[in-house]
Design a protein around this motif. Structure first.
Motif, PDB file in Angstrom:
ATOM      1  N   VAL A 197      46.066  67.782  73.221  1.00  0.00           N
ATOM      2  CA  VAL A 197      44.909  68.199  72.418  1.00  0.00           C
ATOM      3  C   VAL A 197      44.681  67.233  71.263  1.00  0.00           C
ATOM      4  O   VAL A 197      43.540  66.821  70.995  1.00  0.00           O
ATOM      5  N   LEU A 198      45.743  66.850  70.571  1.00  0.00           N
ATOM      6  CA  LEU A 198      45.593  65.924  69.445  1.00  0.00           C
ATOM      7  C   LEU A 198      45.088  64.560  69.907  1.00  0.00           C
ATOM      8  O   LEU A 198      44.173  63.980  69.301  1.00  0.00           O
ATOM      9  N   ALA A 199      45.674  64.040  70.988  1.00  0.00           N
ATOM     10  CA  ALA A 199      45.255  62.725  71.483  1.00  0.00           C
ATOM     11  C   ALA A 199      43.825  62.767  71.998  1.00  0.00           C
ATOM     12  O   ALA A 199      43.023  61.862  71.716  1.00  0.00           O
ATOM     13  N   SER A 200      43.478  63.801  72.736  1.00  0.00           N
ATOM     14  CA  SER A 200      42.128  63.900  73.291  1.00  0.00           C
ATOM     15  C   SER A 200      41.091  64.050  72.182  1.00  0.00           C
ATOM     16  O   SER A 200      40.020  63.421  72.232  1.00  0.00           O
ATOM     17  N   PRO A 230      41.611  61.313  80.554  1.00  0.00           N
ATOM     18  CA  PRO A 230      40.223  60.834  80.419  1.00  0.00           C
ATOM     19  C   PRO A 230      39.190  61.949  80.430  1.00  0.00           C
ATOM     20  O   PRO A 230      38.227  61.920  79.653  1.00  0.00           O
ATOM     21  N   PHE A 231      39.360  62.935  81.293  1.00  0.00           N
ATOM     22  CA  PHE A 231      38.372  64.019  81.376  1.00  0.00           C
ATOM     23  C   PHE A 231      38.290  64.784  80.056  1.00  0.00           C
ATOM     24  O   PHE A 231      37.200  65.118  79.581  1.00  0.00           O
ATOM     25  N   ASN A 232      39.448  65.068  79.457  1.00  0.00           N
ATOM     26  CA  ASN A 232      39.459  65.775  78.174  1.00  0.00           C
ATOM     27  C   ASN A 232      38.810  64.942  77.071  1.00  0.00           C
ATOM     28  O   ASN A 232      38.109  65.477  76.205  1.00  0.00           O
ATOM     29  N   ILE A 233      39.052  63.649  77.097  1.00  0.00           N
ATOM     30  CA  ILE A 233      38.450  62.760  76.093  1.00  0.00           C
ATOM     31  C   ILE A 233      36.930  62.773  76.214  1.00  0.00           C
ATOM     32  O   ILE A 233      36.202  62.801  75.206  1.00  0.00           O
ATOM     33  N   ILE A 234      36.439  62.753  77.441  1.00  0.00           N
ATOM     34  CA  ILE A 234      34.985  62.788  77.654  1.00  0.00           C
ATOM     35  C   ILE A 234      34.407  64.106  77.130  1.00  0.00           C
ATOM     36  O   ILE A 234      33.339  64.124  76.506  1.00  0.00           O
ATOM     37  N   LEU A 235      35.113  65.201  77.360  1.00  0.00           N
ATOM     38  CA  LEU A 235      34.638  66.495  76.867  1.00  0.00           C
ATOM     39  C   LEU A 235      34.532  66.502  75.340  1.00  0.00           C
ATOM     40  O   LEU A 235      33.527  66.943  74.775  1.00  0.00           O
ATOM     41  N   VAL A 236      35.570  65.996  74.686  1.00  0.00           N
ATOM     42  CA  VAL A 236      35.563  65.985  73.217  1.00  0.00           C
ATOM     43  C   VAL A 236      34.487  65.042  72.699  1.00  0.00           C
ATOM     44  O   VAL A 236      33.770  65.359  71.743  1.00  0.00           O
ATOM     45  N   LYS A 237      34.373  63.870  73.306  1.00  0.00           N
ATOM     46  CA  LYS A 237      33.360  62.901  72.864  1.00  0.00           C
ATOM     47  C   LYS A 237      31.953  63.505  72.953  1.00  0.00           C
ATOM     48  O   LYS A 237      31.145  63.386  72.015  1.00  0.00           O
ATOM     49  N   THR A 238      31.675  64.166  74.058  1.00  0.00           N
ATOM     50  CA  THR A 238      30.361  64.788  74.225  1.00  0.00           C
ATOM     51  C   THR A 238      30.129  65.875  73.186  1.00  0.00           C
ATOM     52  O   THR A 238      29.027  65.998  72.634  1.00  0.00           O
ATOM     53  N   TYR A 239      31.159  66.648  72.901  1.00  0.00           N
ATOM     54  CA  TYR A 239      31.019  67.726  71.925  1.00  0.00           C
ATOM     55  C   TYR A 239      30.832  67.167  70.513  1.00  0.00           C
ATOM     56  O   TYR A 239      29.990  67.669  69.756  1.00  0.00           O
ATOM     57  N   VAL A 240      31.597  66.141  70.165  1.00  0.00           N
ATOM     58  CA  VAL A 240      31.491  65.556  68.817  1.00  0.00           C
ATOM     59  C   VAL A 240      30.111  64.951  68.604  1.00  0.00           C
ATOM     60  O   VAL A 240      29.554  65.008  67.502  1.00  0.00           O
ATOM     61  N   GLU A 241      29.538  64.381  69.650  1.00  0.00           N
ATOM     62  CA  GLU A 241      28.198  63.799  69.529  1.00  0.00           C
ATOM     63  C   GLU A 241      27.142  64.842  69.232  1.00  0.00           C
ATOM     64  O   GLU A 241      26.065  64.518  68.722  1.00  0.00           O
ATOM     65  N   SER A 242      27.428  66.113  69.547  1.00  0.00           N
ATOM     66  CA  SER A 242      26.478  67.184  69.254  1.00  0.00           C
ATOM     67  C   SER A 242      26.601  67.697  67.819  1.00  0.00           C
ATOM     68  O   SER A 242      25.760  68.473  67.367  1.00  0.00           O
ATOM     69  N   GLY A 252      38.284  59.326  54.067  1.00  0.00           N
ATOM     70  CA  GLY A 252      38.535  58.299  55.062  1.00  0.00           C
ATOM     71  C   GLY A 252      38.398  58.844  56.466  1.00  0.00           C
ATOM     72  O   GLY A 252      38.096  60.025  56.677  1.00  0.00           O
ATOM     73  N   ILE A 253      38.639  57.987  57.444  1.00  0.00           N
ATOM     74  CA  ILE A 253      38.445  58.375  58.835  1.00  0.00           C
ATOM     75  C   ILE A 253      39.408  59.485  59.243  1.00  0.00           C
ATOM     76  O   ILE A 253      39.053  60.408  59.985  1.00  0.00           O
ATOM     77  N   ILE A 254      40.675  59.427  58.755  1.00  0.00           N
ATOM     78  CA  ILE A 254      41.658  60.454  59.090  1.00  0.00           C
ATOM     79  C   ILE A 254      41.289  61.782  58.433  1.00  0.00           C
ATOM     80  O   ILE A 254      41.402  62.850  59.045  1.00  0.00           O
ATOM     81  N   THR A 255      40.839  61.708  57.186  1.00  0.00           N
ATOM     82  CA  THR A 255      40.425  62.936  56.492  1.00  0.00           C
ATOM     83  C   THR A 255      39.238  63.589  57.177  1.00  0.00           C
ATOM     84  O   THR A 255      39.186  64.816  57.340  1.00  0.00           O
ATOM     85  N   VAL A 256      38.275  62.768  57.599  1.00  0.00           N
ATOM     86  CA  VAL A 256      37.118  63.303  58.315  1.00  0.00           C
ATOM     87  C   VAL A 256      37.562  63.977  59.609  1.00  0.00           C
ATOM     88  O   VAL A 256      37.081  65.069  59.960  1.00  0.00           O
ATOM     89  N   PHE A 257      38.492  63.335  60.300  1.00  0.00           N
ATOM     90  CA  PHE A 257      38.965  63.886  61.568  1.00  0.00           C
ATOM     91  C   PHE A 257      39.694  65.208  61.355  1.00  0.00           C
ATOM     92  O   PHE A 257      39.446  66.187  62.078  1.00  0.00           O
ATOM     93  N   LEU A 258      40.585  65.273  60.384  1.00  0.00           N
ATOM     94  CA  LEU A 258      41.412  66.458  60.186  1.00  0.00           C
ATOM     95  C   LEU A 258      40.646  67.610  59.549  1.00  0.00           C
ATOM     96  O   LEU A 258      40.840  68.773  59.928  1.00  0.00           O
ATOM     97  N   ILE A 274      37.076  67.807  59.008  1.00  0.00           N
ATOM     98  CA  ILE A 274      35.700  68.063  59.459  1.00  0.00           C
ATOM     99  C   ILE A 274      35.639  68.278  60.966  1.00  0.00           C
ATOM    100  O   ILE A 274      35.117  69.288  61.449  1.00  0.00           O
ATOM    101  N   ILE A 275      36.179  67.339  61.721  1.00  0.00           N
ATOM    102  CA  ILE A 275      36.025  67.360  63.180  1.00  0.00           C
ATOM    103  C   ILE A 275      36.881  68.443  63.825  1.00  0.00           C
ATOM    104  O   ILE A 275      36.388  69.253  64.624  1.00  0.00           O
ATOM    105  N   LEU A 276      38.172  68.472  63.510  1.00  0.00           N
ATOM    106  CA  LEU A 276      39.061  69.445  64.158  1.00  0.00           C
ATOM    107  C   LEU A 276      38.618  70.893  63.941  1.00  0.00           C
ATOM    108  O   LEU A 276      38.533  71.668  64.910  1.00  0.00           O
ATOM    109  N   PRO A 277      38.316  71.318  62.701  1.00  0.00           N
ATOM    110  CA  PRO A 277      37.858  72.711  62.538  1.00  0.00           C
ATOM    111  C   PRO A 277      36.558  73.011  63.266  1.00  0.00           C
ATOM    112  O   PRO A 277      36.344  74.139  63.728  1.00  0.00           O
TER     113      PRO A 277
END
Length: 309
Positions: free
Chosen positions: A97-100, A159-171, A186-192, A194-197
């Protein structure tokens, strides 16, 4: 409020009532169809094994007993195998989950170096596979064979999980990340923060996919593991099923030997059918317990209200 409810009730005509009856009836029947296979397995594991083998048990259990489950508990190394399966499921799911989520997020960042190349490189792996022998040699050269990490590391990047997350993040509205970067994130702060929640629904879906795959997988144990201390629960039960046609060998492995009378008694109780059904129930129950925990994330509108104005 009560007047509105009464008004809605009064608007129902005969066709609406018929539709509701048919609708509820259809979904009730569909629910029973989905539940029956699990019920069928359960009642056959607690009924007479001979009646179960003859196909007599269909709706009501007969001659109820729990000896099948007691016999499974007697398998040597069951506790260790159970801990291995739980550990690989928890760690494997967490890392996947973290890597994807991180890779899916990074592939949406325009400033990432070689973003298109690396994304296409990962997608290509969905269509091409080196095969069993090269994979085994790779694991051996990496000194992962006969180690616990052979369960975890090869499954981290999916790869399939990465594609799912990428598509969702783009929305997700880009204004969320822009606002955070203006505040100095920073990028890590945004990820932890903003993106993860915000990605909980898709991450819950990936977690279920990964957990089911890790829990049910026994093929990697068959290929990479020879140390019995690293056997997973599924592989141990797989061996248990394969020995069902030879109850004498099954009893020796399950109980570590014993008197001839004890072995004959156990042999008369168990059948290949009862063994397969009992093992199936044991393997399925943990997954059935996981689904309700993540189910609410599939329908929750977590993006509602995330951007104001």
């Amino acid at each position: 409020m009560k007047q509105m409810v009464k008004a809605k009730r009064m608007k129902l005509n005969s066709s609406d009532v018929i539709f509701n009856i048919l609708n509820y009836g259809f979904f009730m029947i569909f629910t029973l169809i989905c539940i029956y296979p699990f019920y069928y397995l359960l009642i056959n594991t607690i009924s007479s094994n001979q009646l179960s083998a003859n196909g007599v048990i269909n709706l009501i259990p007969k001659e109820i007993h729990i000896q099948n489950y007691i016999n499974v508990i007697k398998i040597r190394g069951l506790g260790t195998a159970l801990m291995i399966s739980i550990a690989r499921t928890l760690l494997g799911t967490t890392f996947t989950v973290l890597a994807s989520s991180f890779l899916g997020f990074m592939f949406t960042q325009q400033k990432m170096w070689g973003r298109k190349f690396w994304y296409r490189f990962i997608v290509v792996t969905m269509y091409f596979n080196a095969g069993l022998i090269p994979m085994f040699l790779t694991m051996k050269n990496l000194h992962l064979t006969n180690t616990f990490w052979v369960y975890i590391i090869p499954a981290v990047v999916q790869p399939f999980n990465i594609i799912l997350v990428k598509t969702y993040v783009e929305s997700i509205p880009s204004s969320l990340q822009e606002a955070a970067e203006i505040d100095g994130a920073g990028i890590i702060t945004v990820f932890l923060r903003i993106i993860l929640p915000t990605c909980k629904p898709i991450l819950a879906t990936i977690a279920i996919f990964s957990a089911v795959n890790q829990w049910n997988n026994f093929y990697d144990t068959l290929i990479y593991i020879t140390d019995q201390k690293l056997y997973s629960l599924q592989y141990l039960l797989y061996c248990y099923i394969n020995q069902a046609n030879s109850l004498k060998a099954l009893i020796n492995n399950a109980t570590g030997g014993g008197g001839a009378a004890d072995m004959m008694a156990l042999a008369t109780q168990q059948t290949p059918t009862s063994i397969r059904m009992t093992v199936t129930v044991i393997v399925v129950i943990p997954i059935l317990c996981i689904y309700p925990i993540f189910q609410r994330y599939f329908v929750k509108g977590i993006m509602i209200g995330s951007v104001k104005g």
